[in-house]
Design a protein around this motif. Structure first.
Motif, mmCIF file in Angstrom:
data_model
loop_
_atom_site.group_PDB
_atom_site.id
_atom_site.type_symbol
_atom_site.label_atom_id
_atom_site.label_comp_id
_atom_site.label_asym_id
_atom_site.label_seq_id
_atom_site.Cartn_x
_atom_site.Cartn_y
_atom_site.Cartn_z
ATOM 1 N N VAL A 1 2.074 -11.914 3.629
ATOM 2 C CA VAL A 1 3.092 -12.852 2.923
ATOM 3 C C VAL A 1 2.313 -14.037 2.304
ATOM 4 C CG1 VAL A 1 5.309 -14.007 2.656
ATOM 5 C CG2 VAL A 1 5.081 -11.844 4.069
ATOM 6 N N LEU A 2 1.948 -14.106 1.101
ATOM 7 C CA LEU A 2 1.065 -15.252 0.649
ATOM 8 C C LEU A 2 1.834 -16.329 -0.048
ATOM 9 C CD1 LEU A 2 -1.448 -13.230 -1.182
ATOM 10 C CD2 LEU A 2 -1.367 -13.851 1.193
ATOM 11 N N PRO A 3 1.921 -17.651 0.605
ATOM 12 C CA PRO A 3 2.602 -18.541 -0.004
ATOM 13 C C PRO A 3 1.818 -19.059 -1.280
ATOM 14 C CG PRO A 3 1.311 -19.664 1.785
ATOM 15 C CD PRO A 3 1.201 -18.100 1.977
ATOM 16 N N ALA A 4 2.323 -19.384 -2.450
ATOM 17 C CA ALA A 4 2.151 -19.840 -3.722
ATOM 18 C C ALA A 4 0.740 -20.620 -3.401
ATOM 19 C CB ALA A 4 2.838 -20.580 -4.642
ATOM 20 N N GLY A 5 -0.372 -20.477 -4.343
ATOM 21 C CA GLY A 5 -1.556 -21.244 -4.192
ATOM 22 C C GLY A 5 -2.632 -20.552 -3.426
ATOM 23 N N THR A 6 -2.064 -19.467 -2.591
ATOM 24 C CA THR A 6 -3.086 -18.917 -1.696
ATOM 25 C C THR A 6 -3.963 -18.018 -2.395
ATOM 26 O OG1 THR A 6 -1.499 -18.856 0.146
ATOM 27 C CG2 THR A 6 -3.349 -17.395 0.232
ATOM 28 N N GLY A 7 -5.249 -18.364 -2.256
ATOM 29 C CA GLY A 7 -6.265 -17.631 -3.011
ATOM 30 C C GLY A 7 -6.602 -16.110 -2.164
ATOM 31 N N HIS A 8 -6.814 -15.239 -3.013
ATOM 32 C CA HIS A 8 -7.084 -13.785 -2.307
ATOM 33 C C HIS A 8 -8.147 -12.922 -3.329
ATOM 34 C CE1 HIS A 8 -2.987 -13.922 -4.663
ATOM 35 N NE2 HIS A 8 -3.209 -12.538 -4.688
ATOM 36 N N CYS A 9 -8.844 -12.185 -2.546
ATOM 37 C CA CYS A 9 -9.914 -11.487 -3.193
ATOM 38 C C CYS A 9 -10.214 -10.286 -2.426
ATOM 39 C CB CYS A 9 -10.896 -12.198 -3.499
ATOM 40 S SG CYS A 9 -12.483 -11.351 -4.204
ATOM 41 N N ARG A 10 -10.271 -9.195 -2.988
ATOM 42 C CA ARG A 10 -10.672 -7.906 -2.506
ATOM 43 C C ARG A 10 -12.355 -7.779 -2.297
ATOM 44 N NH1 ARG A 10 -9.987 -3.989 -5.958
ATOM 45 N NH2 ARG A 10 -12.245 -3.927 -6.181
ATOM 46 N N LEU A 11 -12.838 -7.857 -0.954
ATOM 47 C CA LEU A 11 -14.316 -7.673 -0.772
ATOM 48 C C LEU A 11 -14.733 -6.221 -0.579
ATOM 49 C CD1 LEU A 11 -14.597 -10.453 1.986
ATOM 50 C CD2 LEU A 11 -14.972 -10.576 -0.717
ATOM 51 N N GLY A 12 -13.760 -5.435 -0.291
ATOM 52 C CA GLY A 12 -14.039 -4.040 -0.134
ATOM 53 C C GLY A 12 -12.893 -3.066 0.437
ATOM 54 N N ALA A 13 -12.758 -1.975 0.243
ATOM 55 C CA ALA A 13 -11.654 -1.175 0.516
ATOM 56 C C ALA A 13 -11.872 0.183 0.572
ATOM 57 C CB ALA A 13 -10.467 -1.228 -0.469
ATOM 58 N N SER A 14 -11.007 1.181 1.267
ATOM 59 C CA SER A 14 -11.199 2.470 1.378
ATOM 60 C C SER A 14 -10.917 2.965 -0.329
ATOM 61 C CB SER A 14 -10.444 3.062 2.431
ATOM 62 O OG SER A 14 -8.967 2.838 2.119
ATOM 63 N N ALA A 15 -11.448 4.027 -0.567
ATOM 64 C CA ALA A 15 -10.977 4.746 -1.768
ATOM 65 C C ALA A 15 -9.634 4.819 -1.819
ATOM 66 C CB ALA A 15 -11.856 6.050 -2.078
ATOM 67 N N ASP A 16 -8.498 5.406 -0.717
ATOM 68 C CA ASP A 16 -7.282 5.075 -0.993
ATOM 69 C C ASP A 16 -6.387 3.766 -0.801
ATOM 70 O OD1 ASP A 16 -7.781 4.896 1.524
ATOM 71 O OD2 ASP A 16 -6.426 6.617 2.401
ATOM 72 N N PHE A 17 -7.054 2.879 -0.668
ATOM 73 C CA PHE A 17 -6.301 1.530 -0.679
ATOM 74 C C PHE A 17 -5.159 1.262 -1.634
ATOM 75 C CE2 PHE A 17 -6.292 -3.161 -1.462
ATOM 76 C CZ PHE A 17 -5.454 -3.759 -0.300
#
Length: 184
Positions: free
Chosen positions: A115-131
């Motif tokens: 649960v990300l409050p507004a303004g929270t930065g987020h970025c995918r660094l890596g993931a499984s193929a099925d993410f």
């Protein structure tokens, strides 16, 4: 290792009989990514393996957070200044950076909810193929924006974020716990 079948039990599939107390991450404004005065909530699942995404969406809807889309997390830093966001991972696993370019690395897996409050930065660094995940927003915040550090005026973004209140319910627990405790 064989994959687990999708579970279809509405709440027990994701958290057992009762959702756990969420981990909380407090993230500071870094000058480019505002983050929030409220912490990110990370509900870690007690299940193993993928979950039917409809289960996640039903839980969000039942708790007053209409689901909007299914997908993943962008591989660039971004945040939303006009909406809080709930992300239910229904398959795979990922490493995410929360809080901006110098933020906190968080590992998520099927069954977890952020649960990300507004303004929270987020970025995918890596993931499984099925993410994959399902996303939901509070009912009065269904039109979210996409803000990128260095491209979005942080002063204007901070003003929009400050104007948002605490949602009426937590997307995982409903009327108890979660953001109703940690965001007050």
């Amino acid at each position: 290792m064989p994959r687990q079948p999708h579970s279809t039990a509405p709440n027990a599939a994701v958290f057992g009989a009762q959702p756990p107390e969420p981990a909380t991450y407090r993230l500071d404004d870094d000058g480019r990514t505002p983050n929030s005065r409220w912490p990110v909530l990370h509900y870690r699942s007690t299940s193993a393996g993928p979950i039917d995404p409809a289960v996640c969406e039903r839980r969000f809807a039942a708790n007053g957070w209409p689901p909007q889309w299914r997908g993943g997390v962008f591989d660039f830093h971004h945040y939303h200044s006009v909406s809080h966001e709930a992300l239910a991972i229904h398959a795979g696993a990922a490493r995410l950076m929360l809080g901006g370019e110098a933020g906190r690395i968080v590992e998520v897996a099927a069954g977890d909810v952020l649960v990300l409050p507004a303004g929270t930065g987020h970025c995918r660094l890596g993931a499984s193929a099925d993410f994959a995940l399902a996303a939901a927003y509070p009912p009065d915040q269904q039109h979210w924006d996409l803000c990128r550090p260095g491209e979005t005026d942080p002063v204007a973004a901070r003003a929009r974020i400050a104007a948002l209140g605490v949602p009426a319910s937590d997307p995982v627990t409903g009327q108890t716990g979660g953001l109703l405790v940690h965001w007050r």
